[in-house]
Design an enzyme around this catalytic site. Sequence first.
Site, short mmCIF file in Angstrom:
data_model
loop_
_atom_site.label_atom_id
_atom_site.label_comp_id
_atom_site.label_asym_id
_atom_site.label_seq_id
_atom_site.Cartn_x
_atom_site.Cartn_y
_atom_site.Cartn_z
N ASN A 49 73.08 75.24 13.61
CA ASN A 49 73.94 75.64 12.49
C ASN A 49 74.82 74.51 11.96
O ASN A 49 75.91 74.74 11.45
CB ASN A 49 74.74 76.90 12.84
CG ASN A 49 75.62 76.69 14.05
OD1 ASN A 49 75.70 75.59 14.58
ND2 ASN A 49 76.29 77.75 14.47
N TYR A 64 80.75 72.38 26.00
CA TYR A 64 80.45 73.81 25.82
C TYR A 64 80.66 74.62 27.10
O TYR A 64 80.11 75.71 27.24
CB TYR A 64 79.04 74.00 25.28
CG TYR A 64 78.93 73.73 23.79
CD1 TYR A 64 79.62 74.52 22.87
CD2 TYR A 64 78.14 72.70 23.31
CE1 TYR A 64 79.52 74.28 21.50
CE2 TYR A 64 78.03 72.46 21.94
CZ TYR A 64 78.73 73.26 21.05
OH TYR A 64 78.63 73.03 19.69
N GLU A 114 89.46 68.72 22.36
CA GLU A 114 88.15 68.24 21.92
C GLU A 114 88.25 66.82 21.34
O GLU A 114 87.39 65.97 21.61
CB GLU A 114 87.57 69.22 20.89
CG GLU A 114 87.19 70.56 21.53
CD GLU A 114 86.77 71.63 20.53
OE1 GLU A 114 86.49 72.77 20.96
OE2 GLU A 114 86.71 71.35 19.32
P1 RTP Z 1 81.04 76.07 17.02
O1 RTP Z 1 81.74 76.32 18.33
O2 RTP Z 1 79.76 75.26 17.17
O3 RTP Z 1 81.94 75.54 15.97
O4 RTP Z 1 80.55 77.46 16.44
P2 RTP Z 1 81.26 78.86 16.46
O5 RTP Z 1 82.65 78.75 16.99
O6 RTP Z 1 81.05 79.42 15.10
O7 RTP Z 1 80.36 79.64 17.49
P3 RTP Z 1 80.56 79.87 19.07
O8 RTP Z 1 80.61 81.34 19.29
O9 RTP Z 1 81.69 79.03 19.59
O10 RTP Z 1 79.19 79.33 19.64
C1 RTP Z 1 79.01 77.97 19.85
C2 RTP Z 1 77.66 77.55 19.35
O11 RTP Z 1 76.66 78.13 20.18
C3 RTP Z 1 75.48 78.37 19.44
N1 RTP Z 1 75.12 79.76 19.52
N2 RTP Z 1 73.90 80.17 19.69
N3 RTP Z 1 71.58 81.72 20.05
C4 RTP Z 1 72.73 82.32 19.87
O12 RTP Z 1 72.85 83.53 19.84
C5 RTP Z 1 73.92 81.50 19.72
N4 RTP Z 1 75.17 81.92 19.57
C6 RTP Z 1 75.93 80.82 19.43
C7 RTP Z 1 75.77 77.98 17.99
O13 RTP Z 1 75.33 76.65 17.79
C8 RTP Z 1 77.28 78.04 17.94
O14 RTP Z 1 77.77 77.23 16.90
#
Ligand code: RTP
Length: 140
Positions: A114, A51, A128
């Site tokens: 999530n 991350y 990845e």
């Molecule tokens: P992922 O990378 O896990 O597939 O999810 P994503 O693209 O939909 O979301 P991303 O913007 O890349 O964010 C990665 C992960 O960070 C956590 N998150 N927490 N507390 C918050 O506001 C927040 N925002 C994001 C989530 O677990 C997200 O999947």
Amino acid sequence: MATERTFSILKPDATRRNVTGAVNALIEGAGLRIVGQRRIQMTKAQAEKFYEVHKERPFYGELVEFMTSGPVVVQVLEGENAVAKYREVMGATNPAQAAEGTIRKQFAESVGENTVHGSDSQENAKLEIAQFFQDSDITA
Ligand code: RTP
Ligand code: MG
């Protein structure tokens, strides 16, 4: 359309609630094949590296803590347009905004917890997958 691969993680909230099989059923139901899969306990260093793009975001520390709070299932998914297709099957990052029938609509508890991760581009999918799999551990 091209067959491609994407990287998936079933997050600790999925293993904690014992729903990894139910999530896999949605993945397979969408026509994606699970061609690599391993259940692991992520180390802090692995989660921090994975991350790293979110390092400056306010939720980074919480995210690393959550991803190391229990076992995860790392996966390689294969299919037509696998990257975009899996993002569709996952649903919106915030489960409150996720569409009916998506994994996050059905299983996610919050924007942080999530249930699933999926790569957001083919380029990131390759990076990845390489972080967690050797070629010999993937077989179609
Ligand atoms: P992922 O990378 O896990 O597939 O999810 P994503 O693209 O939909 O979301 P991303 O913007 O890349 O964010 C990665 C992960 O960070 C956590 N998150 N927490 N507390 C918050 O506001 C927040 N925002 C994001 C989530 O677990 C997200 O999947
Ligand atoms: Mg993302």
